[in-house]
Design a protein around this motif. Structure first.
Motif, PDB file in Angstrom:
ATOM      1  N   LEU A   1     -23.695 -23.130 -33.333  1.00  0.00           N
ATOM      2  CA  LEU A   1     -23.563 -22.872 -34.770  1.00  0.00           C
ATOM      3  C   LEU A   1     -22.874 -21.528 -35.010  1.00  0.00           C
ATOM      4  CD1 LEU A   1     -27.027 -24.161 -36.046  1.00  0.00           C
ATOM      5  CD2 LEU A   1     -24.780 -25.014 -36.765  1.00  0.00           C
ATOM      6  N   ILE A   2     -23.201 -20.542 -34.182  1.00  0.00           N
ATOM      7  CA  ILE A   2     -22.563 -19.226 -34.301  1.00  0.00           C
ATOM      8  C   ILE A   2     -21.104 -19.303 -33.868  1.00  0.00           C
ATOM      9  CG2 ILE A   2     -22.546 -16.861 -33.414  1.00  0.00           C
ATOM     10  CD1 ILE A   2     -25.623 -17.136 -33.081  1.00  0.00           C
ATOM     11  N   ILE A   3     -20.866 -19.932 -32.729  1.00  0.00           N
ATOM     12  CA  ILE A   3     -19.515 -19.986 -32.156  1.00  0.00           C
ATOM     13  C   ILE A   3     -18.561 -20.790 -33.040  1.00  0.00           C
ATOM     14  CG2 ILE A   3     -18.179 -20.860 -30.195  1.00  0.00           C
ATOM     15  CD1 ILE A   3     -20.715 -20.283 -28.470  1.00  0.00           C
ATOM     16  N   CYS A   4     -19.068 -21.872 -33.631  1.00  0.00           N
ATOM     17  CA  CYS A   4     -18.211 -22.784 -34.407  1.00  0.00           C
ATOM     18  C   CYS A   4     -18.170 -22.453 -35.894  1.00  0.00           C
ATOM     19  CB  CYS A   4     -18.683 -24.228 -34.227  1.00  0.00           C
ATOM     20  SG  CYS A   4     -18.584 -24.831 -32.533  1.00  0.00           S
ATOM     21  N   SER A   5     -18.799 -21.375 -36.303  1.00  0.00           N
ATOM     22  CA  SER A   5     -18.985 -21.121 -37.731  1.00  0.00           C
ATOM     23  C   SER A   5     -17.693 -20.811 -38.481  1.00  0.00           C
ATOM     24  CB  SER A   5     -19.975 -19.966 -37.931  1.00  0.00           C
ATOM     25  OG  SER A   5     -19.469 -18.781 -37.317  1.00  0.00           O
ATOM     26  N   GLU A   6     -16.702 -20.216 -37.785  1.00  0.00           N
ATOM     27  CA  GLU A   6     -15.551 -19.695 -38.529  1.00  0.00           C
ATOM     28  C   GLU A   6     -14.206 -20.270 -38.101  1.00  0.00           C
ATOM     29  OE1 GLU A   6     -15.808 -15.536 -37.938  1.00  0.00           O
ATOM     30  OE2 GLU A   6     -17.583 -15.266 -39.220  1.00  0.00           O
ATOM     31  N   SER A   7     -14.195 -21.117 -37.107  1.00  0.00           N
ATOM     32  CA  SER A   7     -12.894 -21.584 -36.595  1.00  0.00           C
ATOM     33  C   SER A   7     -12.968 -23.033 -36.136  1.00  0.00           C
ATOM     34  CB  SER A   7     -12.465 -20.685 -35.424  1.00  0.00           C
ATOM     35  OG  SER A   7     -11.356 -21.229 -34.754  1.00  0.00           O
ATOM     36  N   ASN A   8     -11.872 -23.734 -36.311  1.00  0.00           N
ATOM     37  CA  ASN A   8     -11.798 -25.115 -35.852  1.00  0.00           C
ATOM     38  C   ASN A   8     -11.550 -25.214 -34.350  1.00  0.00           C
ATOM     39  OD1 ASN A   8     -12.346 -26.456 -38.205  1.00  0.00           O
ATOM     40  ND2 ASN A   8     -10.199 -26.687 -38.821  1.00  0.00           N
ATOM     41  N   ILE A   9     -11.052 -24.135 -33.747  1.00  0.00           N
ATOM     42  CA  ILE A   9     -10.740 -24.189 -32.311  1.00  0.00           C
ATOM     43  C   ILE A   9     -11.988 -24.471 -31.482  1.00  0.00           C
ATOM     44  CG2 ILE A   9      -9.927 -22.845 -30.337  1.00  0.00           C
ATOM     45  CD1 ILE A   9      -7.947 -21.476 -32.223  1.00  0.00           C
ATOM     46  N   PRO A  10     -13.069 -23.695 -31.640  1.00  0.00           N
ATOM     47  CA  PRO A  10     -14.272 -24.028 -30.863  1.00  0.00           C
ATOM     48  C   PRO A  10     -14.894 -25.357 -31.265  1.00  0.00           C
ATOM     49  CG  PRO A  10     -14.743 -22.262 -32.424  1.00  0.00           C
ATOM     50  CD  PRO A  10     -13.266 -22.454 -32.416  1.00  0.00           C
ATOM     51  N   ARG A  11     -14.729 -25.747 -32.528  1.00  0.00           N
ATOM     52  CA  ARG A  11     -15.249 -27.046 -32.970  1.00  0.00           C
ATOM     53  C   ARG A  11     -14.528 -28.181 -32.230  1.00  0.00           C
ATOM     54  NH1 ARG A  11     -14.747 -25.729 -39.447  1.00  0.00           N
ATOM     55  NH2 ARG A  11     -16.013 -23.811 -39.419  1.00  0.00           N
ATOM     56  N   GLN A  12     -13.207 -28.040 -32.136  1.00  0.00           N
ATOM     57  CA  GLN A  12     -12.425 -29.065 -31.428  1.00  0.00           C
ATOM     58  C   GLN A  12     -12.810 -29.111 -29.948  1.00  0.00           C
ATOM     59  OE1 GLN A  12      -8.530 -27.661 -32.401  1.00  0.00           O
ATOM     60  NE2 GLN A  12      -8.424 -28.760 -34.358  1.00  0.00           N
ATOM     61  N   LYS A  13     -13.013 -27.926 -29.348  1.00  0.00           N
ATOM     62  CA  LYS A  13     -13.413 -27.880 -27.941  1.00  0.00           C
ATOM     63  C   LYS A  13     -14.771 -28.554 -27.750  1.00  0.00           C
ATOM     64  CE  LYS A  13     -10.934 -23.835 -26.187  1.00  0.00           C
ATOM     65  NZ  LYS A  13     -11.061 -22.555 -25.423  1.00  0.00           N
ATOM     66  N   ALA A  14     -15.674 -28.315 -28.701  1.00  0.00           N
ATOM     67  CA  ALA A  14     -17.005 -28.923 -28.610  1.00  0.00           C
ATOM     68  C   ALA A  14     -16.907 -30.441 -28.682  1.00  0.00           C
ATOM     69  CB  ALA A  14     -17.902 -28.383 -29.716  1.00  0.00           C
ATOM     70  N   VAL A  15     -16.061 -30.947 -29.588  1.00  0.00           N
ATOM     71  CA  VAL A  15     -15.892 -32.395 -29.736  1.00  0.00           C
ATOM     72  C   VAL A  15     -15.290 -32.998 -28.473  1.00  0.00           C
ATOM     73  CG1 VAL A  15     -14.653 -34.198 -30.987  1.00  0.00           C
ATOM     74  CG2 VAL A  15     -15.754 -32.336 -32.252  1.00  0.00           C
ATOM     75  N   VAL A  16     -14.262 -32.347 -27.940  1.00  0.00           N
ATOM     76  CA  VAL A  16     -13.610 -32.825 -26.712  1.00  0.00           C
ATOM     77  C   VAL A  16     -14.612 -32.886 -25.560  1.00  0.00           C
ATOM     78  CG1 VAL A  16     -11.912 -32.219 -24.945  1.00  0.00           C
ATOM     79  CG2 VAL A  16     -11.294 -32.088 -27.367  1.00  0.00           C
ATOM     80  N   ASN A  17     -15.561 -31.939 -25.558  1.00  0.00           N
ATOM     81  CA  ASN A  17     -16.534 -31.868 -24.461  1.00  0.00           C
ATOM     82  C   ASN A  17     -17.809 -32.671 -24.726  1.00  0.00           C
ATOM     83  OD1 ASN A  17     -15.592 -29.952 -22.214  1.00  0.00           O
ATOM     84  ND2 ASN A  17     -15.061 -28.820 -24.075  1.00  0.00           N
ATOM     85  N   GLY A  18     -17.765 -33.540 -25.749  1.00  0.00           N
ATOM     86  CA  GLY A  18     -18.836 -34.514 -25.936  1.00  0.00           C
ATOM     87  C   GLY A  18     -19.998 -34.104 -26.792  1.00  0.00           C
ATOM     88  N   ILE A  19     -19.787 -33.170 -27.726  1.00  0.00           N
ATOM     89  CA  ILE A  19     -20.907 -32.710 -28.544  1.00  0.00           C
ATOM     90  C   ILE A  19     -21.473 -33.815 -29.426  1.00  0.00           C
ATOM     91  CG2 ILE A  19     -19.432 -31.876 -30.416  1.00  0.00           C
ATOM     92  CD1 ILE A  19     -22.844 -30.470 -29.243  1.00  0.00           C
ATOM     93  N   LEU A  20     -20.625 -34.729 -29.907  1.00  0.00           N
ATOM     94  CA  LEU A  20     -21.117 -35.783 -30.799  1.00  0.00           C
ATOM     95  C   LEU A  20     -22.121 -36.674 -30.080  1.00  0.00           C
ATOM     96  CD1 LEU A  20     -17.835 -36.757 -32.684  1.00  0.00           C
ATOM     97  CD2 LEU A  20     -19.672 -35.222 -33.427  1.00  0.00           C
ATOM     98  N   THR A  21     -21.810 -37.053 -28.857  1.00  0.00           N
ATOM     99  CA  THR A  21     -22.745 -37.872 -28.072  1.00  0.00           C
ATOM    100  C   THR A  21     -24.038 -37.113 -27.820  1.00  0.00           C
ATOM    101  OG1 THR A  21     -20.912 -39.014 -26.984  1.00  0.00           O
ATOM    102  CG2 THR A  21     -23.067 -39.109 -25.909  1.00  0.00           C
ATOM    103  N   GLN A  22     -23.908 -35.843 -27.477  1.00  0.00           N
ATOM    104  CA  GLN A  22     -25.084 -35.010 -27.212  1.00  0.00           C
ATOM    105  C   GLN A  22     -25.986 -34.922 -28.444  1.00  0.00           C
ATOM    106  OE1 GLN A  22     -25.315 -34.807 -23.899  1.00  0.00           O
ATOM    107  NE2 GLN A  22     -25.535 -32.596 -23.798  1.00  0.00           N
ATOM    108  N   LEU A  23     -25.390 -34.725 -29.596  1.00  0.00           N
ATOM    109  CA  LEU A  23     -26.171 -34.608 -30.839  1.00  0.00           C
ATOM    110  C   LEU A  23     -26.870 -35.919 -31.185  1.00  0.00           C
ATOM    111  CD1 LEU A  23     -23.708 -32.474 -33.013  1.00  0.00           C
ATOM    112  CD2 LEU A  23     -25.875 -31.725 -32.013  1.00  0.00           C
ATOM    113  N   LEU A  24     -26.168 -37.032 -31.030  1.00  0.00           N
ATOM    114  CA  LEU A  24     -26.772 -38.325 -31.346  1.00  0.00           C
ATOM    115  C   LEU A  24     -27.932 -38.636 -30.399  1.00  0.00           C
ATOM    116  CD1 LEU A  24     -23.556 -40.417 -32.121  1.00  0.00           C
ATOM    117  CD2 LEU A  24     -25.258 -39.554 -33.751  1.00  0.00           C
ATOM    118  N   LEU A  25     -27.776 -38.310 -29.119  1.00  0.00           N
ATOM    119  CA  LEU A  25     -28.867 -38.519 -28.155  1.00  0.00           C
ATOM    120  C   LEU A  25     -30.059 -37.638 -28.492  1.00  0.00           C
ATOM    121  CD1 LEU A  25     -26.821 -38.699 -24.822  1.00  0.00           C
ATOM    122  CD2 LEU A  25     -28.111 -40.569 -25.885  1.00  0.00           C
TER     123      LEU A  25
END
Length: 402
Positions: free
Chosen positions: A341-365
């Motif tokens: 939440l801290i890392i992704c708060s201000e930029s799309n770059i870390p958000r995109q990296k998180a998505v590429v690295n599977g954050i959506l699956t992790q959150l749903l699980l």
């Protein structure tokens, strides 16, 4: 007979055994539910020190929790009828030999090895070791009034003394460590952290951990913070080749629980070392310390520049994403979510990296698991943050005509 609960293991508010110990910014540790009720009632001070709480955050005290778990495990062993008294005469003799300072080296080492064997049976047996102040005396053997060690025999004696002192620590008066406030003894601590054997360095890291979290050693804890050399000597232990990586992580984690230490820890390169450790959690015997590492990273994210360090590290975002949901347990999930939440708060770059690295699956699980309510709230907050990225990208691709 089972030994009484050590004072260190009791909540200062309820006086009951700590089950979920958390540490405040003042360095005091409480049962989570008790301190949460205290704060919810409108109190803004620390119940023990009555200091104003500048920060209401609570840091789980994993070190103390492990000590309590070990004490409970040991204390569950039934006394088979052998009384402590059968060892009293020998223990008295051991203390006399150690106090005399005139025994030949080989005899002293033999006594220290016997003392260690007796310590291994605590608390079911041999509690007289605690009553007779062996912890204080062993510290005296280690931290003499000299900031150097003159011979290899001295290093061996120090190592043996520390082995037993660490076993006695959960049952002894931790305030005895305040002897290190003397300048010559504090210098000796720094010397041993640099020049000591791997075993000595490991044990000293555990003592540093105890000093940080114990209410009666806060002046000494301030001395640790005021000494840039201490953090300079401990952070490099977070390295595979140090031989003391686990103890180093626990000590750095403890020191990072205090805001005043975090900049110095970052300056010594701890962030990269912690990420490197986290990136290899799936290999070897690393998983048990992963939550501690994740919590430490969360603490260090309050320091300017750390967010960028993690974003730029090749394994930074991926390692934290992998901590959001773990099949074995949910320890570390909240720290991972808070960090993202801290890392992704201000930029799309870390958000995109998180998505590429599977954050959506992790959150749903995680949301489908039996994790805590707090973790689920954080997971939903992170999903909303990621949704902002998609909305912004949609606006760029399909601007609204006005």
């Amino acid at each position: 007979m089972a030994m009484d609960v050590p004072p260190l293991f009791r909540c200062p508010i309820s006086l009951e055994l700590l089950r979920d110990p958390v540490t405040l910014c003042t360095g005091q540790t409480y049962e989570r539910s008790c301190i949460e009720k205290w704060i919810a009632a409108g109190n803004t001070t620390c119940p023990v020190t009555m200091q104003e709480l500048q920060d209401l955050s609570m840091v789980p005290n994993h070190a103390l929790r492990r000590l309590i778990d070990e004490w409970l495990r040991c204390n569950a062993v039934e006394d088979l009828g052998e009384s402590n008294e059968c060892n009293i005469a020998a223990i008295v003799e051991f203390k006399q030999i150690l106090e005399s300072g005139t025994s030949v080296f080989e005899d002293t080492i033999k006594v220290l090895e016997k003392v260690r064997s007796l310590c291994l049976e605590l608390p079911a047996k041999n509690t007289v070791l605690v009553d007779m102040g062996f912890f204080q005396h062993l510290l005296g053997l280690v931290f003499r009034d000299s900031d150097t060690v003159s011979s290899q025999e001295d290093f061996i004696l120090i190592e043996k003394s520390l082995d037993s002192a660490l076993l006695l620590l959960p049952f002894s008066d931790v305030a005895s460590l305040n002897a290190l406030k003397q300048e010559c003894k504090f210098k000796r601590l720094l010397f041993l952290l640099e020049q000591g054997t791997i075993s000595i360095k490991r044990t000293l890291c555990h003592l540093v951990e105890a000093i940080v979290f114990h209410s009666e050693t806060q002046e000494l804890c301030q001395m640790l913070s005021d000494s840039p050399l201490l953090i300079h000597k401990i952070v490099p232990m977070i390295h595979e080749e140090s031989g003391a990586i686990e103890a180093g992580i626990l000590a750095v984690s403890a020191l990072s629980s205090l805001q005043r230490n975090r900049q110095a820890i970052v300056d010594q390169g701890a962030v990269e070392k912690l990420i490197d450790y986290l990136s290899k959690v799936g290999t070897g015997n690393r998983s048990h310390l992963a939550p501690v590492v994740m919590e430490t990273i969360e603490n260090l994210l309050t320091v300017s520049g750390v967010k960028e360090m993690i974003i730029d590290h090749k394994s930074g975002i991926r390692s934290i994403v992998n901590m959001v949901f773990r099949v074995s347990d949910h320890q570390g999930s909240e720290s991972a979510l808070n960090s993202l939440l801290i890392i992704c708060s201000e930029s799309n770059i870390p958000r995109q990296k998180a998505v590429v690295n599977g954050i959506l699956t992790q959150l749903l699980l995680l949301l489908q698991s039996q994790c805590s309510g707090r973790a689920k709230i954080k997971a939903k907050m992170l999903l909303k943050l990621l949704r902002l990225m998609w909305n912004e990208e949609a606006l760029v691709l399909h601007p609204i005509n006005t």
